[in-house]
Every structure is written in structure tokens, then in C-alpha cells.
Design a protein around this motif. Structure first.
Motif, PDB file in Angstrom:
ATOM      1  N   ARG A 106       5.321  11.126   4.645  1.00  0.00           N
ATOM      2  CA  ARG A 106       6.597  11.183   5.367  1.00  0.00           C
ATOM      3  C   ARG A 106       7.678  11.811   4.489  1.00  0.00           C
ATOM      4  O   ARG A 106       7.714  11.580   3.286  1.00  0.00           O
ATOM      5  CB  ARG A 106       7.059   9.782   5.773  1.00  0.00           C
ATOM      6  N   TYR A 107       8.554  12.572   5.100  1.00  0.00           N
ATOM      7  CA  TYR A 107       9.786  13.106   4.486  1.00  0.00           C
ATOM      8  C   TYR A 107       9.527  14.179   3.427  1.00  0.00           C
ATOM      9  O   TYR A 107      10.289  14.292   2.459  1.00  0.00           O
ATOM     10  CB  TYR A 107      10.642  11.981   3.873  1.00  0.00           C
ATOM     11  N   ILE A 108       8.465  14.981   3.582  1.00  0.00           N
ATOM     12  CA  ILE A 108       8.242  16.046   2.597  1.00  0.00           C
ATOM     13  C   ILE A 108       9.402  17.035   2.649  1.00  0.00           C
ATOM     14  O   ILE A 108      10.134  17.125   3.626  1.00  0.00           O
ATOM     15  CB  ILE A 108       6.892  16.769   2.787  1.00  0.00           C
ATOM     16  N   HIS A 109       9.576  17.770   1.570  1.00  0.00           N
ATOM     17  CA  HIS A 109      10.662  18.744   1.397  1.00  0.00           C
ATOM     18  C   HIS A 109      12.035  18.073   1.437  1.00  0.00           C
ATOM     19  O   HIS A 109      13.024  18.688   1.830  1.00  0.00           O
ATOM     20  CB  HIS A 109      10.571  19.867   2.435  1.00  0.00           C
ATOM     21  N   SER A 110      12.078  16.822   1.028  1.00  0.00           N
ATOM     22  CA  SER A 110      13.356  16.113   0.886  1.00  0.00           C
ATOM     23  C   SER A 110      13.356  15.469  -0.503  1.00  0.00           C
ATOM     24  O   SER A 110      12.350  15.522  -1.216  1.00  0.00           O
ATOM     25  CB  SER A 110      13.509  15.055   1.981  1.00  0.00           C
ATOM     26  N   LEU A 157       7.107   9.423   1.133  1.00  0.00           N
ATOM     27  CA  LEU A 157       6.355   8.162   1.183  1.00  0.00           C
ATOM     28  C   LEU A 157       4.909   8.424   1.558  1.00  0.00           C
ATOM     29  O   LEU A 157       4.632   9.256   2.434  1.00  0.00           O
ATOM     30  CB  LEU A 157       7.014   7.231   2.207  1.00  0.00           C
ATOM     31  N   PHE A 158       3.966   7.713   0.905  1.00  0.00           N
ATOM     32  CA  PHE A 158       2.555   7.825   1.274  1.00  0.00           C
ATOM     33  C   PHE A 158       1.873   6.474   1.132  1.00  0.00           C
ATOM     34  O   PHE A 158       2.401   5.545   0.493  1.00  0.00           O
ATOM     35  CB  PHE A 158       1.837   8.882   0.422  1.00  0.00           C
ATOM     36  N   ASN A 205       0.791  -1.233   0.000  1.00  0.00           N
ATOM     37  CA  ASN A 205       0.000   0.000   0.000  1.00  0.00           C
ATOM     38  C   ASN A 205       0.822   1.281   0.000  1.00  0.00           C
ATOM     39  O   ASN A 205       0.259   2.373  -0.017  1.00  0.00           O
ATOM     40  CB  ASN A 205      -0.932   0.020   1.220  1.00  0.00           C
ATOM     41  N   THR A 206       2.149   1.165   0.064  1.00  0.00           N
ATOM     42  CA  THR A 206       2.975   2.372   0.146  1.00  0.00           C
ATOM     43  C   THR A 206       3.791   2.580  -1.121  1.00  0.00           C
ATOM     44  O   THR A 206       4.261   1.629  -1.737  1.00  0.00           O
ATOM     45  CB  THR A 206       3.915   2.333   1.365  1.00  0.00           C
ATOM     46  N   PHE A 207       3.939   3.849  -1.456  1.00  0.00           N
ATOM     47  CA  PHE A 207       4.700   4.259  -2.632  1.00  0.00           C
ATOM     48  C   PHE A 207       5.654   5.377  -2.225  1.00  0.00           C
ATOM     49  O   PHE A 207       5.386   6.123  -1.283  1.00  0.00           O
ATOM     50  CB  PHE A 207       3.760   4.763  -3.730  1.00  0.00           C
TER      51      PHE A 207
END
Length: 338
Positions: free
Chosen positions: A310-314, A318-319, A166-168
Motif C-alpha cells: 500500500r501507498y507506493i511512491h509516497s 505498508l506490507f 504481520n505488517t510493517f
């Protein structure tokens, strides 16, 4: 079902703030035939309109097209590129990253000194972006200038892919997820006018949205985002902001806006009726285009709904696809209730 191919295409495209052209072309091809017209304004906002002839209040759907990145600001005599950051990026995530530069898609890597050659004092500090360079594999300034120009954008060389069931993962999920969601929602039928504002330059000060809502000023606006998730083991529950897998994120307040209480309450009731999982943004940080749209002319009622990421602005984020699907379902049902 979520249009994974659309998300992939948008994530893999380059659209550093001020260079959103590639994203615009993808969106044009996707909405053509589902809207009455579309246009690109002087700030490169892409605006699509549907059913404006209906004598009912206008509803705006908003997501920003741009992503954080870098821009070339100079060359060294040895052929390295100097750069500046575009948008908020932590210097710690830059070193050793592969990048793509400009319209010629020149490949490069942000140079780092091997740990074997570092002094102890260097190991205990973070090198600042202003002191970093990009290596494109040439040996002189003259060679570099044949491939790259001052002012070229620099994007992270990351490809969208599936990580688990379910994660990309991919780059620019803030806010290509919002762009993909609006594109899918526009294919539904509603009995009121809709204006889709795919805004530019959000990451450098909400610039596109500042002017984008003036021509087709709505009565209600929903900003759709990919928002912060810090759901890590060493983070206190109240500081995680959001949790991936727990459903759409509804904003009460952030650093830039307080959303409309009545509309937010209605959104929550619909989520509970549909048994759609949802969560509130727990840490009141950041800001979105909604704050600029809200202040247009005599004022606009706004909501902010987001997919936790997770980890936006990098370079890579992941979502969970279930969060994406539930966000789409909730917004569509909310719109149909208006």
C-alpha cells in the motif's frame, strides 16, 4: 523466516535514482560469499553472478534499487531550497514531510502554509511541487549553500518499523522488498547459472535494466517487485489491483509487458501444489524492468512476481510479512523446478 533486519536496513538506506551507492554497499556485504563474483556497471547496476560455468540456460533475477525522491535545483535568498521530483510522486503527499538531503544528511521539512493563513481558494487546490520549498532552518542563501549543493538528493526521513503482528511500514518498499528477496534467494543452491540484476534508475524510465541484461543475457528472467495495492473500503474490488495479505502478485500484463504464458502457467501450478496463496494483478497499469529485459538481443522470456504494497511512491508504504514469505517460497520452488 524473513530477514527483517535486512529489509529494515534496505528500507532505511537512501537510493534516489542515480544515487544508489548506499544500497549497493549493503547488497555487496549481503551476497559476498554466496555468489562467484559481482560488479557495478557504468549506470550503477549491481550485478551478481553464480555458477556461470554450468552449461545450462541462464536465469536472471531482477529488482531495482532506486526509490522515488527529490533533487535540489536552487536556493531562495532566504535560504529555502527549491527542488524537482525524481520519479512519479503525487504532489499531495509532499507538504509538511521531513526530508534528508545529500551526503551530509542535512535535515529539512517541505514547507507548508498553516491552514489559518490560507485563503479559501488555496484550501481547495493542491500546491504544485514546483512552487514548494524545503526549510533547513537557515536564514540566507549563503548559509544554505554551506550545507547543501545543487544536485544533492532529497530522501524522505522515514524509519522502518513494525505496525502490527504481520505488517510493517517504511519507505522505498518499491523495490527494496525485491532486493531483499533476491538476496535471500541467492543463498539457496540451484543447478543452473543465476545472474542477479539489481538495477538502477528504474523510477525514471527503466534505464538501468535497458543495459543491465546485455552482458549476461538470460533465457528466463523474473522481475521481483513491490507493487500497487489499493485495497481500501471505497475502492471497487476490480480496481484494487492487489490486496495486502492475499499472497504474491503474478502479472499477466501491465502497460509495458505481457509475461510469458507458459512460464506463468507453471508458476501458478506450483503455487496451487504448495497451497501458496496468490493473486493476479487486476489493473493493467505501471511498468517494470521486465519490459526492457524482455527485449534484450533476441528476446527473453519474462515473469513478474510482486509483494503487494500500500501507498507506493509516497513517503511511507505498508506490507504484510506473510506475503513476503510466500513470494520467496513460490519463487524458490519455481526455480528448483527448472
Amino acid at each position: 523466516m524473513a530477514n527483517i533486519e535486512l529489509i529494515k536496513k534496505l528500507s532505511n538506506s537512501f537510493g534516489i535514482s542515480g544515487f544508489e551507492d548506499e544500497v549497493i554497499e549493503i547488497l555487496k556485504s549481503e551476497v559476498r560469499g554466496y555468489v562467484d563474483s559481482f560488479e557495478v556497471d557504468p549506470l550503477k547496476n549491481f550485478i551478481a553472478v553464480k555458477s556461470l560455468e554450468l552449461a545450462k540456460p541462464i536465469v536472471m533475477l531482477n529488482a531495482h534499487m532506486d526509490e522515488v525522491g527529490l533533487i535540489v535545483k536552487g536556493f531562495t535568498s532566504e535560504g529555502y531550497l527549491k527542488f524537482s521530483k525524481v520519479g512519479g510522486i503525487d504532489d499531495r503527499v509532499l507538504l509538511g514531510k521531513r526530508v534528508v538531503i545529500g551526503k551530509n544528511r542535512v535535515k529539512g521539512v517541505i514547507a507548508t502554509v498553516p491552514i489559518h493563513l490560507q485563503e479559501q481558494s488555496e484550501r481547495n487546490r493542491v500546491e504544485k511541487a514546483k512552487d514548494m520549498v524545503i526549510d533547513i532552518g537557515v536564514k540566507s542563501k549563503e548559509e544554505a549553500e554551506k550545507l547543501v549543493s545543487l544536485g544533492d538528493f532529497v530522501g524522505f526521513d522515514v524509519k522502518f518499523e513494525q505496525l502490527s503482528e504481520n505488517t510493517f511500514v517504511g519507505k522505498a518498499l518499491d523495490d527494496r522488498l525485491g532486493c531483499a528477496l533476491i538476496t535471500e534467494i541467492l543463498k539457496e543452491k540451484f543447478n543452473f547459472p543465476i545472474v542477479a540484476l539489481f538495477s538502477s534508475q528504474e523510477e525514471i524510465g527503466l534505464r538501468g535494466a535497458t543495459v543491465g541484461a546485455f552482458k549476461y543475457t538470460p533465457q528466463i528472467s523474473i522481475t521481483i517487485e513491490g507493487t500497487i495495492s489499493a485495497d481500501f473500503p471505497d475502492v471497487s474490488d476490480h480496481e484494487k489491483c492487489t490486496t495486502v495479505g492475499n499472497g504474491p502478485v503474478i502479472t499477466i500484463k501491465d502497460n509495458s509487458v505481457i509475461t510469458d504464458h507458459e512460464l506463468r502457467g507453471k508458476l501458478v501450478k506450483i503455487a496451487e501444489k504448495l497451497k501458496v496463496p496468490y493473486q493476479f494483478k487486476q489493473v493493467f497499469v505501471g511498468g517494470t524492468d521486465s519490459s526492457r529485459i524482455q527485449l534484450t538481443k533476441a528476446g527473453v522470456k519474462v515473469l513478474v512476481v510482486a509483494v503487494p504494497v500500500r501507498y507506493i511512491h509516497s513517503p511511507i508504504s505498508l506490507f504484510n510479512i506473510n506475503d513476503y514469505e510466500n513470494t520467496k517460497k513460490l519463487i524458490i520452488e519455481f526455480l528448483k523446478s527448472l
